[in-house]
Design a protein around this motif. Structure first.
Motif, PDB file in Angstrom:
ATOM      1  N   GLU A  19       0.809  -1.218   0.000  1.00  0.00           N
ATOM      2  CA  GLU A  19       0.000   0.000   0.000  1.00  0.00           C
ATOM      3  C   GLU A  19       0.845   1.272   0.000  1.00  0.00           C
ATOM      4  O   GLU A  19       0.382   2.325  -0.451  1.00  0.00           O
ATOM      5  N   ASP A  20       2.085   1.170   0.458  1.00  0.00           N
ATOM      6  CA  ASP A  20       2.956   2.348   0.451  1.00  0.00           C
ATOM      7  C   ASP A  20       3.359   2.758  -0.960  1.00  0.00           C
ATOM      8  O   ASP A  20       3.810   3.896  -1.177  1.00  0.00           O
ATOM      9  N   LEU A  21       3.206   1.868  -1.925  1.00  0.00           N
ATOM     10  CA  LEU A  21       3.612   2.182  -3.296  1.00  0.00           C
ATOM     11  C   LEU A  21       2.702   3.204  -3.960  1.00  0.00           C
ATOM     12  O   LEU A  21       3.070   3.768  -4.998  1.00  0.00           O
ATOM     13  N   VAL A  22       1.532   3.436  -3.413  1.00  0.00           N
ATOM     14  CA  VAL A  22       0.600   4.394  -4.023  1.00  0.00           C
ATOM     15  C   VAL A  22       0.551   5.712  -3.253  1.00  0.00           C
ATOM     16  O   VAL A  22      -0.274   6.575  -3.560  1.00  0.00           O
ATOM     17  N   ARG A  23       1.448   5.891  -2.298  1.00  0.00           N
ATOM     18  CA  ARG A  23       1.527   7.174  -1.596  1.00  0.00           C
ATOM     19  C   ARG A  23       2.017   8.263  -2.545  1.00  0.00           C
ATOM     20  O   ARG A  23       2.822   8.010  -3.445  1.00  0.00           O
ATOM     21  N   GLU A  24       1.574   9.479  -2.310  1.00  0.00           N
ATOM     22  CA  GLU A  24       1.956  10.593  -3.180  1.00  0.00           C
ATOM     23  C   GLU A  24       3.436  10.909  -3.100  1.00  0.00           C
ATOM     24  O   GLU A  24       4.007  11.469  -4.044  1.00  0.00           O
ATOM     25  N   ASP A  25       4.086  10.556  -1.986  1.00  0.00           N
ATOM     26  CA  ASP A  25       5.496  10.893  -1.797  1.00  0.00           C
ATOM     27  C   ASP A  25       6.442   9.760  -2.166  1.00  0.00           C
ATOM     28  O   ASP A  25       7.639   9.830  -1.895  1.00  0.00           O
ATOM     29  N   VAL A  26       5.935   8.697  -2.808  1.00  0.00           N
ATOM     30  CA  VAL A  26       6.760   7.537  -3.133  1.00  0.00           C
ATOM     31  C   VAL A  26       6.865   7.380  -4.643  1.00  0.00           C
ATOM     32  O   VAL A  26       5.864   7.411  -5.364  1.00  0.00           O
ATOM     33  N   GLU A  27       8.098   7.221  -5.124  1.00  0.00           N
ATOM     34  CA  GLU A  27       8.355   6.987  -6.541  1.00  0.00           C
ATOM     35  C   GLU A  27       8.871   5.558  -6.722  1.00  0.00           C
ATOM     36  O   GLU A  27       9.724   5.096  -5.971  1.00  0.00           O
ATOM     37  N   VAL A  28       8.351   4.876  -7.731  1.00  0.00           N
ATOM     38  CA  VAL A  28       8.588   3.447  -7.929  1.00  0.00           C
ATOM     39  C   VAL A  28       9.439   3.209  -9.173  1.00  0.00           C
ATOM     40  O   VAL A  28       9.268   3.880 -10.199  1.00  0.00           O
ATOM     41  N   GLY A  60      10.556 -10.180 -18.268  1.00  0.00           N
ATOM     42  CA  GLY A  60       9.756 -11.105 -17.481  1.00  0.00           C
ATOM     43  C   GLY A  60       9.670 -10.679 -16.037  1.00  0.00           C
ATOM     44  O   GLY A  60       8.638 -10.856 -15.373  1.00  0.00           O
ATOM     45  N   ALA A  61      10.772 -10.093 -15.515  1.00  0.00           N
ATOM     46  CA  ALA A  61      10.763  -9.621 -14.135  1.00  0.00           C
ATOM     47  C   ALA A  61       9.630  -8.635 -13.906  1.00  0.00           C
ATOM     48  O   ALA A  61       8.969  -8.645 -12.865  1.00  0.00           O
ATOM     49  N   ALA A  62       9.395  -7.788 -14.885  1.00  0.00           N
ATOM     50  CA  ALA A  62       8.340  -6.789 -14.757  1.00  0.00           C
ATOM     51  C   ALA A  62       6.972  -7.441 -14.633  1.00  0.00           C
ATOM     52  O   ALA A  62       6.099  -6.951 -13.902  1.00  0.00           O
ATOM     53  N   ARG A  63       6.754  -8.526 -15.335  1.00  0.00           N
ATOM     54  CA  ARG A  63       5.457  -9.192 -15.265  1.00  0.00           C
ATOM     55  C   ARG A  63       5.228  -9.777 -13.877  1.00  0.00           C
ATOM     56  O   ARG A  63       4.137  -9.662 -13.317  1.00  0.00           O
ATOM     57  N   TRP A  64       6.250 -10.405 -13.321  1.00  0.00           N
ATOM     58  CA  TRP A  64       6.116 -10.899 -11.949  1.00  0.00           C
ATOM     59  C   TRP A  64       5.825  -9.741 -10.998  1.00  0.00           C
ATOM     60  O   TRP A  64       4.950  -9.845 -10.129  1.00  0.00           O
ATOM     61  N   ASN A  65       6.558  -8.656 -11.139  1.00  0.00           N
ATOM     62  CA  ASN A  65       6.418  -7.517 -10.224  1.00  0.00           C
ATOM     63  C   ASN A  65       5.014  -6.934 -10.234  1.00  0.00           C
ATOM     64  O   ASN A  65       4.390  -6.733  -9.192  1.00  0.00           O
ATOM     65  N   ILE A  66       4.522  -6.633 -11.434  1.00  0.00           N
ATOM     66  CA  ILE A  66       3.234  -5.952 -11.532  1.00  0.00           C
ATOM     67  C   ILE A  66       2.096  -6.892 -11.165  1.00  0.00           C
ATOM     68  O   ILE A  66       1.082  -6.467 -10.585  1.00  0.00           O
ATOM     69  N   LEU A  67       2.238  -8.186 -11.458  1.00  0.00           N
ATOM     70  CA  LEU A  67       1.234  -9.157 -11.044  1.00  0.00           C
ATOM     71  C   LEU A  67       1.203  -9.307  -9.528  1.00  0.00           C
ATOM     72  O   LEU A  67       0.131  -9.494  -8.932  1.00  0.00           O
ATOM     73  N   ASP A  99      -2.820   2.870  -9.852  1.00  0.00           N
ATOM     74  CA  ASP A  99      -2.192   3.854  -8.960  1.00  0.00           C
ATOM     75  C   ASP A  99      -0.696   3.594  -8.812  1.00  0.00           C
ATOM     76  O   ASP A  99       0.108   4.535  -8.754  1.00  0.00           O
ATOM     77  N   VAL A 100      -0.304   2.310  -8.757  1.00  0.00           N
ATOM     78  CA  VAL A 100       1.122   1.980  -8.688  1.00  0.00           C
ATOM     79  C   VAL A 100       1.828   2.456  -9.950  1.00  0.00           C
ATOM     80  O   VAL A 100       2.897   3.076  -9.890  1.00  0.00           O
ATOM     81  N   VAL A 101       1.235   2.172 -11.102  1.00  0.00           N
ATOM     82  CA  VAL A 101       1.843   2.562 -12.382  1.00  0.00           C
ATOM     83  C   VAL A 101       1.994   4.079 -12.460  1.00  0.00           C
ATOM     84  O   VAL A 101       2.992   4.588 -12.989  1.00  0.00           O
ATOM     85  N   ILE A 123      -0.831   0.540 -18.681  1.00  0.00           N
ATOM     86  CA  ILE A 123       0.479   1.125 -19.037  1.00  0.00           C
ATOM     87  C   ILE A 123       0.339   2.076 -20.215  1.00  0.00           C
ATOM     88  O   ILE A 123       0.912   3.178 -20.210  1.00  0.00           O
ATOM     89  N   GLU A 124      -0.426   1.684 -21.219  1.00  0.00           N
ATOM     90  CA  GLU A 124      -0.635   2.570 -22.359  1.00  0.00           C
ATOM     91  C   GLU A 124      -1.312   3.864 -21.934  1.00  0.00           C
ATOM     92  O   GLU A 124      -0.974   4.953 -22.417  1.00  0.00           O
ATOM     93  N   GLY A 125      -2.258   3.772 -21.028  1.00  0.00           N
ATOM     94  CA  GLY A 125      -2.925   4.959 -20.538  1.00  0.00           C
ATOM     95  C   GLY A 125      -2.031   5.866 -19.723  1.00  0.00           C
ATOM     96  O   GLY A 125      -2.252   7.088 -19.663  1.00  0.00           O
ATOM     97  N   SER A 126      -0.979   5.294 -19.129  1.00  0.00           N
ATOM     98  CA  SER A 126      -0.055   6.093 -18.330  1.00  0.00           C
ATOM     99  C   SER A 126       0.948   6.867 -19.172  1.00  0.00           C
ATOM    100  O   SER A 126       1.565   7.821 -18.698  1.00  0.00           O
ATOM    101  N   GLY A 127       1.155   6.405 -20.417  1.00  0.00           N
ATOM    102  CA  GLY A 127       2.143   7.040 -21.286  1.00  0.00           C
ATOM    103  C   GLY A 127       3.562   6.581 -21.034  1.00  0.00           C
ATOM    104  O   GLY A 127       4.515   7.156 -21.573  1.00  0.00           O
TER     105      GLY A 127
END
Length: 338
Positions: A136-145, A154-161, A183-185, A332-336
């Motif tokens: 839940e901390d990943l969606v805080r306004e002061d946190v960059e991911v 492939g690592a990204a798929r595991w992470n986002i899932l 929100d994470v994205v 992801i496409e919507g995020s640009g």
């Protein structure tokens, strides 16, 4: 059993995360072409060196190529020499099976085609100055991911899932999980092409938290990097696929057998990988340098999801999340970002 901290690294000289071909330590005999994603590069090299000390591997040399999992799979499909492939996700091996380069029953074995396993963790700055403790901390306004791009990694798929599933595991609905993932994205500030490149970006000072593999976090600490990592009580079991190609010599099959054996899994564990079920009962795991608790390097995850049990397998995952109209693709496409 030697620890990773005492090993010599002279065999592996390519830049991390790059698809560079290089010759291994053995200078004579036949050559085995090993192609994989970046995370197990050092571990594979050490497993191979141990294999050459057996009668099956004596005199064998190797050429290694490492990079983003999807990119490496496509390269093999386009003609890059490969005898043993080791990718982040099953679809990157299945792609080669569909092309006739790997047997259709490549994962019909006692280890289900998985040579290494890990879990998704949160890597934070040393001392955890931002007090990041859970998903839940990943969606805080002061946190960059920071996390790699699922289009190539492939690592990204595991992470986002894992981020998505964290909300299901907490009792949320699929819609709530979709919204959380979006929100994470929105908080992602670096989106490199591979897991190794994402780690480099974080170490260079980008972001507050890096989504990563437990083994990758442990390896970095073994190599002197300065950060902390958190194993959340909700995570996803990472199961990395490996196979030999149809035209591979018998030595490649024997190398695969060695990699999944207790002896091979002990070496992978030294580099932060959790032993696969096939060898876990017999593998002797001692203290692991770089782990959060070296004497208990692989803590039990309270709620550990799997692709098959929680998401219906990789074919379903690709359809639901990563096809052109998949949920995560659209987010992801919507995020640009891509």
């Amino acid at each position: 059993m030697a620890t990773a901290g005492t090993r010599r690294w002279t065999c592996l000289t390519a830049a991390a995360g790059s698809a560079v071909l290089m010759t291994g330590c053995m200078g004579a005999g036949d050559q085995l072409n090993v192609v994989g994603y970046g995370s197990p590069a050092e571990a594979n090299s050490e497993v191979f060196n141990a294999f050459t000390q057996t009668s099956a591997g004596e005199g064998l040399a190797q050429a290694e190529s490492y990079g983003a999992s999807g990119d490496q799979s496509r390269a093999v499909g386009n003609g890059q020499p490969a005898d043993f492939v080791h990718f982040s996700i099953e679809p990157d091996v299945s792609r080669l099976a569909d092309q006739g380069l790997v047997a259709q029953d490549w994962n019909d074995n006692a280890w289900d085609g998985h040579v290494t396993t890990s879990v998704v963790v949160l890597v934070v700055r040393e001392g955890n100055p931002d007090d990041i403790t859970d998903w839940e901390d990943l969606v805080r306004e002061d946190v960059e991911v920071v996390t790699p791009n699922p289009g190539s990694s492939g690592a990204a798929r595991w992470n986002i899932l894992a981020a998505y599933l964290s909300q299901i595991q907490a009792g949320g609905t699929e819609q709530e999980a979709d919204e959380f993932t979006e929100d994470v994205v929105e908080n992602i500030v670096a989106f490199p092409g591979s897991g190794r490149d994402a780690t480099t970006s974080f170490l260079d000072g980008t972001g507050d938290v890096l989504l990563s593999y437990e083994n990758e976090a442990i390896l970095g600490l073994q190599q002197g990097e300065e950060y902390d990592y958190i194993v959340p009580d909700r995570s996803l079991l990472i199961q990395n696929a490996a196979a030999v190609t149809e035209e591979a010599p018998e030595e490649a099959r024997e190398f695969l057998d060695f990699a999944v054996s207790p002896a091979g899994q002990e070496i992978y564990a030294d580099f932060g990988f959790r032993p696969i079920d096939y060898a876990a009962d017999e593998a002797e795991i001692g203290e692991i340098e770089g782990a959060g608790d070296p004497s208990d390097p692989f803590p039990e995850v309270e709620r550990l999801a799997t692709i098959d049990e929680d998401l219906g397998g990789w074919d379903q995952v690709v359809d639901d999340f990563f096809d052109e109209d998949g949920t995560i693709t659209e987010i992801i496409e919507g995020s640009g970002l891509n």
